[in-house]
Design a protein around this motif. Structure first.
Motif, short mmCIF file in Angstrom:
data_model
loop_
_atom_site.label_atom_id
_atom_site.label_comp_id
_atom_site.label_asym_id
_atom_site.label_seq_id
_atom_site.Cartn_x
_atom_site.Cartn_y
_atom_site.Cartn_z
N UNK A 1 6.63 -16.22 -37.77
CA UNK A 1 5.70 -16.58 -38.83
C UNK A 1 4.55 -17.30 -38.14
N UNK A 2 3.36 -16.71 -38.24
CA UNK A 2 2.19 -17.26 -37.56
C UNK A 2 1.06 -17.48 -38.56
N UNK B 1 1.08 -14.51 -41.29
CA UNK B 1 1.71 -13.24 -41.00
C UNK B 1 3.20 -13.48 -40.85
N UNK B 2 3.99 -12.65 -41.52
CA UNK B 2 5.44 -12.67 -41.38
C UNK B 2 5.77 -11.40 -40.60
N UNK C 1 -2.84 -16.74 -48.01
CA UNK C 1 -2.75 -15.28 -48.04
C UNK C 1 -1.70 -14.90 -47.01
N UNK C 2 -0.84 -13.97 -47.35
CA UNK C 2 0.20 -13.59 -46.40
C UNK C 2 0.51 -12.11 -46.50
N UNK C 3 1.03 -11.61 -45.38
CA UNK C 3 1.38 -10.19 -45.31
C UNK C 3 2.52 -10.00 -44.32
N UNK D 1 4.66 -3.93 -48.70
CA UNK D 1 4.33 -4.92 -49.71
C UNK D 1 5.52 -5.04 -50.65
N UNK D 2 5.42 -5.93 -51.61
CA UNK D 2 6.55 -6.11 -52.50
C UNK D 2 6.08 -6.38 -53.92
#
Length: 140
Positions: free
Chosen positions: A42-43, A50-51, A95-97, A132-133
């Protein structure tokens, strides 16, 4: 320079982190575990998280590294991400992806043998927004 010996998974995660750092990301957590599974890296860069799932494969008759991130694995990562954000509420508004970083080697070798895998030829792929989810997908 002598590097410590490591297995293929450790090597791949280290290389993926270096790639992320070259793009300006800083490590938030490595190998985050939850009851549902694990997220390798996780960064963070600013308000973006970002995961990252890291995959490495020596050349076999089976699928390439990217193809090994099954729907089952995606569900586990999604549930693990929700667990992470419940434990780290200060990051929920970022924001994450989900990204996948893959290393596919041309040679066959014992991936559990500790060695410097940089000496082998490999293809590297960084897949942004790999999946995505939605709540239905997670099936909670």
């Amino acid at each position: 320079m002598n590097r410590p010996a490591m297995n293929l998974g450790q090597w791949a995660e280290q290389q993926a982190l270096k790639l992320a750092e070259l793009q300006g990301y800083a490590l938030v957590q490595a190998n985050y575990h939850s009851p549902y599974g694990e997220i390798d890296l996780i960064v963070q860069r600013g308000q973006e998280l970002l995961l990252i799932e890291v995959k490495a494969r020596s050349r076999t008759a089976y699928a390439q590294a990217a193809e090994s991130v099954s729907v089952h694995k995606q569900r586990k990562m999604l549930k693990t991400a929700l667990h992470f954000f419940s434990a780290r509420p200060e990051l929920q508004q970022h924001d994450w992806r989900f990204d996948v970083i893959c290393f596919d080697f041309y040679q066959r070798f014992a991936k559990s043998i500790q060695q410097d895998f940089s000496n082998f030829t490999y293809d590297q792929q960084w897949i942004e927004n790999a999946f995505t989810f939605d709540q239905e997908f997670i099936n909670l």
